[in-house]
Design a protein around this motif. Structure first.
Motif, PDB file in Angstrom:
ATOM      1  N   VAL A   1     -34.691 -37.340  28.488  1.00 43.45           N
ATOM      2  CA  VAL A   1     -34.964 -36.026  27.890  1.00 43.45           C
ATOM      3  C   VAL A   1     -34.821 -34.976  28.980  1.00 43.45           C
ATOM      4  O   VAL A   1     -35.503 -35.052  30.022  1.00 43.45           O
ATOM      5  CB  VAL A   1     -36.363 -35.959  27.256  1.00 43.45           C
ATOM      6  N   PHE A   2     -33.939 -34.004  28.778  1.00 40.29           N
ATOM      7  CA  PHE A   2     -33.753 -32.880  29.682  1.00 40.29           C
ATOM      8  C   PHE A   2     -34.256 -31.620  28.965  1.00 40.29           C
ATOM      9  O   PHE A   2     -33.799 -31.310  27.863  1.00 40.29           O
ATOM     10  CB  PHE A   2     -32.276 -32.735  30.063  1.00 40.29           C
ATOM     11  N   GLN A   3     -35.202 -30.944  29.607  1.00 38.21           N
ATOM     12  CA  GLN A   3     -35.840 -29.812  28.925  1.00 38.21           C
ATOM     13  C   GLN A   3     -36.037 -28.680  29.933  1.00 38.21           C
ATOM     14  O   GLN A   3     -36.401 -28.906  31.094  1.00 38.21           O
ATOM     15  CB  GLN A   3     -37.191 -30.228  28.326  1.00 38.21           C
ATOM     16  N   ALA A   4     -35.816 -27.454  29.507  1.00 36.47           N
ATOM     17  CA  ALA A   4     -36.086 -26.243  30.298  1.00 36.47           C
ATOM     18  C   ALA A   4     -36.700 -25.199  29.381  1.00 36.47           C
ATOM     19  O   ALA A   4     -36.334 -25.098  28.200  1.00 36.47           O
ATOM     20  CB  ALA A   4     -34.823 -25.709  30.943  1.00 36.47           C
ATOM     21  N   GLU A   5     -37.645 -24.438  29.934  1.00 33.24           N
ATOM     22  CA  GLU A   5     -38.359 -23.467  29.097  1.00 33.24           C
ATOM     23  C   GLU A   5     -38.698 -22.237  29.918  1.00 33.24           C
ATOM     24  O   GLU A   5     -39.021 -22.324  31.108  1.00 33.24           O
ATOM     25  CB  GLU A   5     -39.640 -24.097  28.542  1.00 33.24           C
ATOM     26  N   MET A   6     -38.642 -21.091  29.267  1.00 29.46           N
ATOM     27  CA  MET A   6     -39.107 -19.820  29.838  1.00 29.46           C
ATOM     28  C   MET A   6     -40.222 -19.292  28.959  1.00 29.46           C
ATOM     29  O   MET A   6     -40.152 -19.388  27.721  1.00 29.46           O
ATOM     30  CB  MET A   6     -37.970 -18.800  29.934  1.00 29.46           C
ATOM     31  N   GLN A   7     -41.236 -18.733  29.601  1.00 30.56           N
ATOM     32  CA  GLN A   7     -42.409 -18.267  28.854  1.00 30.56           C
ATOM     33  C   GLN A   7     -42.798 -16.887  29.342  1.00 30.56           C
ATOM     34  O   GLN A   7     -42.790 -16.602  30.539  1.00 30.56           O
ATOM     35  CB  GLN A   7     -43.576 -19.245  29.030  1.00 30.56           C
ATOM     36  N   ALA A   8     -43.123 -16.019  28.416  1.00 26.55           N
ATOM     37  CA  ALA A   8     -43.587 -14.667  28.725  1.00 26.55           C
ATOM     38  C   ALA A   8     -44.897 -14.430  27.990  1.00 26.55           C
ATOM     39  O   ALA A   8     -45.033 -14.786  26.817  1.00 26.55           O
ATOM     40  CB  ALA A   8     -42.551 -13.622  28.312  1.00 26.55           C
ATOM     41  N   SER A   9     -45.861 -13.852  28.702  1.00 23.58           N
ATOM     42  CA  SER A   9     -47.158 -13.551  28.087  1.00 23.58           C
ATOM     43  C   SER A   9     -47.587 -12.152  28.489  1.00 23.58           C
ATOM     44  O   SER A   9     -47.246 -11.672  29.575  1.00 23.58           O
ATOM     45  CB  SER A   9     -48.214 -14.578  28.514  1.00 23.58           C
ATOM     46  N   TYR A  10     -48.314 -11.528  27.613  1.00 21.65           N
ATOM     47  CA  TYR A  10     -48.758 -10.148  27.851  1.00 21.65           C
ATOM     48  C   TYR A  10     -50.093  -9.940  27.161  1.00 21.65           C
ATOM     49  O   TYR A  10     -50.239 -10.227  25.976  1.00 21.65           O
ATOM     50  CB  TYR A  10     -47.727  -9.152  27.323  1.00 21.65           C
ATOM     51  N   GLU A  11     -51.068  -9.435  27.948  1.00 16.08           N
ATOM     52  CA  GLU A  11     -52.373  -9.116  27.374  1.00 16.08           C
ATOM     53  C   GLU A  11     -52.396  -7.654  26.964  1.00 16.08           C
ATOM     54  O   GLU A  11     -52.142  -6.761  27.778  1.00 16.08           O
ATOM     55  CB  GLU A  11     -53.503  -9.405  28.369  1.00 16.08           C
ATOM     56  N   ILE A  12     -52.689  -7.422  25.692  1.00 16.85           N
ATOM     57  CA  ILE A  12     -52.764  -6.051  25.172  1.00 16.85           C
ATOM     58  C   ILE A  12     -54.112  -5.462  25.558  1.00 16.85           C
ATOM     59  O   ILE A  12     -55.167  -5.962  25.148  1.00 16.85           O
ATOM     60  CB  ILE A  12     -52.579  -6.040  23.650  1.00 16.85           C
ATOM     61  N   ASP A  13     -54.080  -4.410  26.358  1.00 18.61           N
ATOM     62  CA  ASP A  13     -55.317  -3.803  26.862  1.00 18.61           C
ATOM     63  C   ASP A  13     -55.871  -2.837  25.818  1.00 18.61           C
ATOM     64  O   ASP A  13     -55.832  -1.606  25.987  1.00 18.61           O
ATOM     65  CB  ASP A  13     -55.038  -3.096  28.190  1.00 18.61           C
ATOM     66  N   VAL A  14     -56.392  -3.399  24.730  1.00 19.54           N
ATOM     67  CA  VAL A  14     -56.874  -2.576  23.611  1.00 19.54           C
ATOM     68  C   VAL A  14     -58.025  -1.678  24.038  1.00 19.54           C
ATOM     69  O   VAL A  14     -58.100  -0.504  23.674  1.00 19.54           O
ATOM     70  CB  VAL A  14     -57.283  -3.478  22.438  1.00 19.54           C
ATOM     71  N   TRP A  15     -58.954  -2.245  24.807  1.00 20.79           N
ATOM     72  CA  TRP A  15     -60.177  -1.508  25.139  1.00 20.79           C
ATOM     73  C   TRP A  15     -60.096  -0.804  26.501  1.00 20.79           C
ATOM     74  O   TRP A  15     -61.047  -0.154  26.904  1.00 20.79           O
ATOM     75  CB  TRP A  15     -61.368  -2.472  25.142  1.00 20.79           C
ATOM     76  N   GLY A  16     -58.968  -0.959  27.186  1.00 22.36           N
ATOM     77  CA  GLY A  16     -58.814  -0.302  28.473  1.00 22.36           C
ATOM     78  C   GLY A  16     -59.508  -0.986  29.627  1.00 22.36           C
ATOM     79  O   GLY A  16     -59.670  -0.386  30.697  1.00 22.36           O
TER      80      GLY A  16
END
Length: 464
Positions: free
Chosen positions: A126-141
């Motif tokens: 099994v050959f696998q590659a992955e890219m991941q992006a995450s972002y926290e929404i600063d709702v309350w500042g």
């Protein structure tokens, strides 16, 4: 134009969630009251002199200016303070990075040997590659408040550097002026010793011919040795002062170049200003103010830890069972997720942390007031010191003139046989004491001018 209205349900949900934040204690009211003017006598500060950035140049000694410049460039304490500014600048960058999306990638080639349904072993790749992006929404500042706190902490450290630079410049100026005062005392003592040699020889001749008693001869000997004793003591003080000044300018122990003699050094005009101007000029007050602002921002961020956090995550990649397929036509995979987390029960941990941050904030409120009051006291003392030292110098001048005239009369009386030599020796001691007092007063007045410029925040500039 079509207007969008917030649905009542959404608004109610936001209000309910906002109420989940911990309760922050209010900031205590300020008890600080600035006076409208200075209590110390102000006749010397009635001119238009202002606090200059490079105030040490007002003494008119190029050697002093070079020493201060060298200290600001090479002093060890300033280099430490500059490194701390760089540290807090990196912390601010880190706090800003926490508000940006995070992108990561990973690849995992896997080879597995397992059993099939019939019990026969087989191998899979099994050959696998992955890219991941995450972002926290600063709702309350909250993340923004942490970034604000980091920014205020950076400005506080920059003010700390300015305070250290001001202290180093003042310490160098005071050390140099004290060194020139010791030089003048040494020159006076050496001249006095030469005079004592002549007096001792005169007393010896008078004793040998029977014109005076042995008591006068021994007293002349004693006065000679008393003056000679002062010379190595002053030389030791000069040696130690040079070493201390060498360390301040960032060098090894060694001799210090001399500039103007003490007699040619004049105290600069007393700078004018109101107490309220200290709040803008003194770096230690600015440091306390920025520390308080950072504590308020940190308190707000700590309080909001009970509020829900929202994070978006996107990942995508490819997978194949052979390297050829992985490189040419892998199977595309992707995932999109939204995560909302909120603490339901923490046993009062966040509220306790908020109360702790509030108490720390209150400490900085009181510290700020103490710093301002200390600045007022230092400035008042500096103004009064210059005024009183100048009054003292007037009396010292009169005392020295009287002592010089007394010595002249005593010498003539002794030379003409109307008085003993002890009377002249006593007059010599009095004049020497007045001369030493004059030099010490001149030095103290110059150093008091340095202390006043330090108290009024002179030389403060953003140097890192």
């Amino acid at each position: 134009m079509r207007r969008r209205c917030i649905r009542p349900g959404v608004l109610a949900l936001v209000l309910v969630l906002s109420g989940c934040a911990a309760t922050a204690p209010p900031q205590p009211p300020s008890t600080l009251q600035l006076p409208s003017g200075w209590r110390a006598p102000q006749q010397a500060a009635s001119g238009a002199a202002q606090v200059e950035q490079q105030w040490w140049q007002a003494f008119g000694d190029p050697v002093l200016s070079e020493l201060v410049a060298s200290a600001l460039a090479h002093n060890g304490d300033l280099r430490v303070a500059s490194a701390r500014v760089q540290e807090y600048r990196a912390r601010l960058a880190q706090a800003g990075a926490n508000r940006a999306p995070v992108l990561s990638a990973d690849g995992s080639p896997t080879r597995t040997r397992t059993l099939n349904a019939f019990g026969a072993p087989y191998v899979t790749n099994v050959f696998q590659a992955e890219m991941q992006a995450s972002y926290e929404i600063d709702v309350w500042g909250r993340l923004g408040k942490l970034s604000d706190a980091a920014g205020e902490s950076l400005r506080a450290e920059q003010a700390s550097f300015d305070a250290a630079a001001l202290s180093v410049a003042a310490s160098v100026a005071s050390a140099y002026l004290n060194l020139r005062g010791l030089d003048a005392q040494l020159a006076l003592t050496e001249a006095t010793l030469a005079s004592r040699v002549q007096s001792r020889e005169l007393a010896r001749r008078q004793f040998e011919v029977g014109y005076s008693s042995q008591l006068e001869w021994q007293q002349a000997q004693s006065e000679y040795h008393a003056a000679a004793e002062q010379i190595p003591q002053l030389q030791r003080q000069i040696f130690e002062q040079e070493n201390a000044l060498s360390m301040l300018v960032g060098g090894n122990p060694g001799p210090i170049t001399r500039g103007l003699p003490l007699a040619q050094l004049a105290a600069p005009p007393v700078p004018a200003g109101l107490p309220s101007e200290l709040l803008r000029r003194r770096p230690d007050i600015a440091r306390a103010e920025h520390n308080l602002a950072a504590a308020n921002a940190s308190l707000a961020a700590t309080r909001d830890q009970l509020l829900p956090s929202f994070k978006l995550t996107v990942s995508g990649g490819g997978q194949a069972t052979t390297l050829t397929d992985f490189l040419n036509a892998p199977t595309a995979l992707w995932r999109l997720s939204a995560l909302a987390t909120a603490p339901l029960f923490d046993g009062g941990r966040v509220q306790a942390q908020t109360d702790t941050a509030g108490a720390q904030r209150d400490q900085l409120v009181y510290a700020y007031e103490n710093v301002v009051r200390s600045a007022l006291v230092e400035t008042e003392n500096g103004l009064d010191a210059i005024y009183r030292l100048r009054q003292q110098a007037v009396e010292n001048d009169a005392r020295r003139a009287t002592a010089a005239e007394t010595l002249r009369i005593a010498h003539n009386r002794y030379r003409n046989g109307y008085a003993s030599y002890l009377e002249e020796l006593d007059a010599q001691r009095t004049l020497y004491s007045a001369d030493v007092g004059l030099l010490q007063l001149k030095t103290r007045l110059l150093v008091a001018s340095v202390d006043l410029y330090r108290a009024m925040g002179g030389g403060w500039s953003a140097m890192p």
